[in-house]
Scaffold this motif. Structure first.
Motif, short mmCIF file in Angstrom:
data_model
loop_
_atom_site.label_atom_id
_atom_site.label_comp_id
_atom_site.label_asym_id
_atom_site.label_seq_id
_atom_site.Cartn_x
_atom_site.Cartn_y
_atom_site.Cartn_z
N ARG A 45 0.27 -1.28 0.11
CA ARG A 45 0.11 -0.14 0.40
C ARG A 45 1.31 1.49 0.16
NH1 ARG A 45 -5.36 -1.54 3.33
NH2 ARG A 45 -6.06 -4.07 2.38
N GLN A 46 1.61 1.48 -0.70
CA GLN A 46 2.74 2.30 -1.09
C GLN A 46 3.15 2.87 -2.95
OE1 GLN A 46 6.54 1.92 0.60
NE2 GLN A 46 6.09 1.96 2.23
N ILE A 47 2.88 3.82 -2.25
CA ILE A 47 2.84 4.22 -4.55
C ILE A 47 4.46 3.98 -4.69
CG2 ILE A 47 3.03 5.74 -5.94
CD1 ILE A 47 -0.18 6.68 -4.22
N THR A 48 4.43 3.23 -5.47
CA THR A 48 6.26 3.37 -5.91
C THR A 48 6.65 4.09 -7.49
OG1 THR A 48 6.79 1.69 -4.33
CG2 THR A 48 8.77 1.55 -5.76
N ALA A 49 7.39 5.06 -7.62
CA ALA A 49 7.51 5.43 -8.69
C ALA A 49 8.76 5.22 -9.29
CB ALA A 49 7.46 7.15 -8.55
N MET A 50 8.83 4.59 -10.57
CA MET A 50 9.93 4.34 -11.05
C MET A 50 10.29 5.35 -12.21
SD MET A 50 10.05 0.23 -11.65
CE MET A 50 8.79 -0.22 -12.29
N ILE A 51 11.50 5.95 -12.04
CA ILE A 51 12.09 7.36 -13.38
C ILE A 51 13.19 7.34 -13.97
CG2 ILE A 51 10.44 9.64 -11.91
CD1 ILE A 51 13.66 9.70 -10.90
N TYR A 210 -4.95 0.19 -2.17
CA TYR A 210 -4.31 -0.78 -3.24
C TYR A 210 -2.34 -0.31 -3.03
CZ TYR A 210 -8.55 -1.24 -5.67
OH TYR A 210 -10.14 -1.31 -5.29
N THR A 211 -1.87 -1.42 -3.35
CA THR A 211 -0.32 -1.30 -3.90
C THR A 211 0.28 -0.67 -5.26
OG1 THR A 211 0.60 -2.53 -1.91
CG2 THR A 211 2.03 -2.38 -3.92
N ILE A 212 0.83 0.70 -5.36
CA ILE A 212 0.93 1.37 -6.35
C ILE A 212 2.22 1.29 -7.27
CG2 ILE A 212 -0.01 3.50 -8.68
CD1 ILE A 212 -2.29 3.72 -7.28
N VAL A 213 2.43 1.13 -8.29
CA VAL A 213 3.71 1.20 -8.94
C VAL A 213 3.29 2.03 -10.43
CG1 VAL A 213 5.71 0.16 -9.92
CG2 VAL A 213 4.64 -0.94 -7.89
N ILE A 214 4.48 2.64 -10.03
CA ILE A 214 4.08 3.56 -11.55
C ILE A 214 5.10 4.24 -12.04
CG2 ILE A 214 3.68 6.26 -10.00
CD1 ILE A 214 2.41 7.76 -12.17
N VAL A 215 4.35 4.16 -13.77
CA VAL A 215 6.49 4.27 -14.09
C VAL A 215 6.01 6.22 -14.89
CG1 VAL A 215 7.57 4.18 -16.70
CG2 VAL A 215 7.46 2.39 -14.90
N THR A 216 6.98 7.12 -14.64
CA THR A 216 6.73 7.59 -15.50
C THR A 216 8.05 9.11 -16.13
OG1 THR A 216 6.02 10.16 -14.64
CG2 THR A 216 6.74 9.67 -13.04
N HIS A 217 7.86 9.65 -16.54
CA HIS A 217 8.87 10.61 -17.35
C HIS A 217 9.23 11.84 -16.36
CE1 HIS A 217 6.10 11.21 -20.38
NE2 HIS A 217 5.97 12.15 -19.58
N ASN A 218 7.91 12.18 -15.69
CA ASN A 218 7.55 13.17 -15.34
C ASN A 218 8.61 13.16 -13.55
OD1 ASN A 218 6.58 15.46 -13.68
ND2 ASN A 218 5.46 15.50 -15.20
N MET A 219 9.29 13.81 -13.36
CA MET A 219 10.31 13.63 -11.65
C MET A 219 9.11 14.41 -11.05
SD MET A 219 14.35 14.58 -12.67
CE MET A 219 13.69 15.59 -14.15
N ALA A 230 12.42 4.41 -7.50
CA ALA A 230 13.08 4.49 -8.71
C ALA A 230 13.91 4.73 -8.87
CB ALA A 230 12.86 2.40 -8.56
N PHE A 231 16.02 5.68 -9.73
CA PHE A 231 15.54 5.64 -10.74
C PHE A 231 16.40 5.06 -11.65
CE2 PHE A 231 19.38 7.91 -12.47
CZ PHE A 231 19.00 8.67 -13.31
N LEU A 232 15.73 4.57 -12.69
CA LEU A 232 17.16 4.30 -13.46
C LEU A 232 17.60 4.56 -14.81
CD1 LEU A 232 13.96 1.61 -12.30
CD2 LEU A 232 14.89 0.40 -14.63
N THR A 233 18.64 3.54 -15.35
CA THR A 233 18.86 4.92 -16.50
C THR A 233 20.35 3.79 -17.28
OG1 THR A 233 20.89 6.36 -16.83
CG2 THR A 233 21.80 4.86 -15.10
N ALA A 234 20.07 4.51 -18.25
CA ALA A 234 20.62 3.12 -19.78
C ALA A 234 21.98 2.99 -19.57
CB ALA A 234 20.30 3.15 -21.01
N ASP A 235 22.98 2.29 -19.39
CA ASP A 235 24.46 2.20 -19.49
C ASP A 235 24.97 1.28 -21.07
OD1 ASP A 235 25.00 2.51 -16.87
OD2 ASP A 235 25.59 0.52 -16.17
N VAL A 236 25.92 1.77 -21.05
CA VAL A 236 26.29 1.44 -22.65
C VAL A 236 27.37 0.37 -22.13
CG1 VAL A 236 27.48 2.33 -25.00
CG2 VAL A 236 25.49 3.44 -23.97
N ASP A 237 27.22 -0.91 -22.71
CA ASP A 237 29.06 -1.36 -22.53
C ASP A 237 29.71 -1.68 -23.28
OD1 ASP A 237 28.12 -2.94 -24.90
OD2 ASP A 237 27.50 -4.43 -23.75
#
Lengths: 273, 314
Positions: A45-51, A210-219, A230-237
């Motif tokens: 029952r938390q809101i987790t954001a992925m940016i 409800y437990t909510i997980v939201i993906v957003t591009h809006n910080m 959660a902050f994700l980024t793309a690494d280039v190998d």
């Protein structure tokens, strides 16, 4: 003052009873590893954001939570996602059953070309509910803060609604199945600011049940609505291939005030992405 | 400062003017218009050419007698001009064909669109469409020489079908129109946005429910169009019925008997040695016009039906 070095595997505080525990999750599309080694827990029952910037794999991770990636030919996961301790990708697990418990709202509102009523009733019906549909529909529309706007036109086509109303309808449609978790994949990116504000208000109310997980591009949206980010980024190998990675995961207040990783800081201050 | 680098207001207006006339546009527009007119003109022309002989026919035979008469023996003495046996045969054989083609065709379409691996679909669909290219005379011969004997040998109850019978013709005609139903329905289902499928899956739908509750309703107008086209082909099909169901007009619902359809009669009479000036010759046009009207009414009706029930997703 002693500063502890940031440990990406450190469990954020206050997650005694996580709904999801993701460990070393990698997602492949064919041979391409889209996301690498994600470890995080989602609180009850938390809101987790992925940016994160485009292509960092945040939607890909989200789609693992209700096994929507199964529908993409060639998609597979390594590592583990536990849902209340049960391996979500175990052999015995039925993805249909998973999606009953873990609903999803998409980037672009996607109401069925049916009436408002039939849209909400769809989920209960495919789950075999025949009685009390009227009550379920009304309750779901109330919870999605849409009832007053549509109560007199339940038999009208859902496609006659505005974009923001359609998105709330899609939320109501998800609620009607009585899930535990609602996944939202950039739910406001196709909406105007007023409709966005309504959805965000709605999320605050929904988080009580409800437990909510939201993906957003809006910080700013992540900062406004979420408990954790959660902050994700793309690494280039070395071969020049991009892989999504989880950089930092913490309480939203921490991420936006005292980020531990310089990449997070660069992103939230707008210096990149 | 030169006038070229800093044009005056008048100079600006000058530079925005069209430099050369675009004759190509006018030509293309003309060509396209002609192409569109040709199809309309053909239809009008067909009706126009059907009308005068038909009117001559109805100078001798009453309309009521024509549409309610139960005996058709136009080329024998004494002649009788009741068209119902021909209409009945057409409807019965078409019905048999549709009963075969719609379930099989729809099932094939749902399989290809919702279940099959993309690679499977890539192989299957062209094969299916090749079926539509088989000459109908081959189908007709297959019905007469292969299916009818098979039915006669293995008929489980009572007396089997005659050598010429409606059942074989209808069954084979059904096979003939499966590709039409399947291919067009599959196109319509594939065109349903995948966001609708995803939404349905996210609510815990099985593949079957996604197909039946979401994809088929959303593709309904295309599916109905496919079925209507298939029916039109069945109603207008000539070779199969001419070969396999015989040319004996008879008003019966027994598919084991031989019967003659409207197209069957037109083929039989048209290939015969009727003088173009004879009255018998006009019977062809009367039956032809009725056939045209039947398909026309059916198409118009189904278009209205689709408008009413389709689920528009855009």
């Amino acid at each position: 003052m002693q500063i502890t070095p940031y440990d990406p595997n450190r469990e954020p505080p206050g997650l005694a009873d996580p709904v999801f525990q993701v460990s070393d999750l990698s997602v492949f599309y064919g041979d391409y590893e889209a996301v690498r080694d994600v470890t995080m827990s989602i609180g009850h029952r938390q809101i987790t954001a992925m940016i994160g910037p485009s292509g960092c794999g945040k939607s890909t991770v989200l789609r693992c939570f209700n096994r929507m990636n199964d529908l993409i030919p060639g998609a597979r996961v390594n590592g583990k996602i536990a849902y209340h301790g049960e391996d979500l990708y175990g052999d015995h697990v039925d993805p249909i059953e998973v999606r009953h418990r873990i609903g999803m709202v998409f980037q672009k509102p996607n109401p069925f070309p049916k009436s408002i009523y039939d849209n909400i009733a769809y989920g209960p019906r495919v789950n075999g509910v025949r009685r009390g549909l009227d009550d379920i529909v009304e309750e779901a529309l109330h919870q999605a803060a849409l009832w007053d706007e549509v109560k007199d036109k339940l038999k009208d086509s859902a496609l006659a609604l505005s974009g923001g109303q359609q998105q709330r309808l899609c939320i109501a449609r998800t609620i009607a199945v009585k899930p535990e978790v609602i996944l939202m994949d950039e739910p406001c990116s196709a909406l105007d600011p007023i409709a966005t504000a309504k959805i965000e208000d709605l999320m605050h109310n929904l988080a009580q049940q409800y437990t909510i997980v939201i993906v957003t591009h809006n910080m700013q949206q992540a900062a406004r609505v979420s408990d954790r980010t959660a902050f994700l980024t793309a690494d280039v190998d070395k071969a020049g291939v991009r892989h999504g990675r989880l950089v930092e995961y913490d309480l939203t207040s921490q991420i936006f005030t005292t980020p531990q990783d310089e990449r997070t800081e660069a992103y939230i201050t707008g210096r990149f992405g | 400062m030169t006038s070229a680098s800093a044009p005056s207001p008048a100079g600006t207006r000058e530079s925005l003017r069209r430099r050369r006339p675009r004759y190509g546009e006018a030509v293309i527009k003309g060509v396209l218009l002609v192409a569109a007119l040709v199809s309309v003109a053909t239809t009008v022309g067909i009706v126009a050419s059907l009308l005068p002989p038909t009117l001559r026919f109805f100078e001798r035979v009453g309309v009521w007698e024509f549409v309610t008469g139960t005996t058709w023996s136009a080329l024998f003495n004494p002649p009788s001009y009741g068209v119902l046996p021909l209409v009945g045969a057409t409807l019965l054989i078409t019905l048999i064909a549709i009963v075969v083609a719609v379930p099989l065709g729809l099932a094939a379409a749902i399989y290809l669109s919702e279940y099959a691996h993309p690679r499977t679909r890539k192989v299957f669909k062209p094969v299916l469409e090749v079926l539509a290219g088989i000459p109908t005379v081959v189908y007709g011969f297959f019905a007469l020489a292969a299916l009818t004997p098979l039915l006669q040998d293995h008929w489980p109850f009572g007396e089997g079908p005659e050598v010429f019978n409606a059942l074989s013709a209808g069954l084979v005609m059904g096979v003939m129109i499966i590709p039409t139903v399947a291919s067009m329905s599959e196109d319509a289902m594939t065109a349903v946005p995948s966001s609708l499928r995803q939404g349905a899956y996210a609510l815990g739908s099985t593949r079957r429910l996604v197909a039946i509750r979401v994809v088929v309703p959303a593709a309904l107008s295309g599916i109905v169009a496919a079925i209507v086209l298939a029916i039109s082909r069945a109603v207008g099909e000539t070779m199969i019925v001419a070969i396999a169901s015989g040319n004996k007009p008879s008003l019966t619902w027994d598919p084991l008997q031989g019967m003659q359809t409207m197209t069957g009669y037109i083929a039989q009479a048209g290939e015969g040695d009727l003088p173009t000036s004879s009255f018998d010759y006009t019977t062809i046009f009367a039956v032809g016009l009725l056939l045209f009207l039947l398909t026309f009414v059916m198409n118009a009706f189904s278009i209205r039906l689709v408008r009413k029930y389709r689920e528009v997703y855009e």
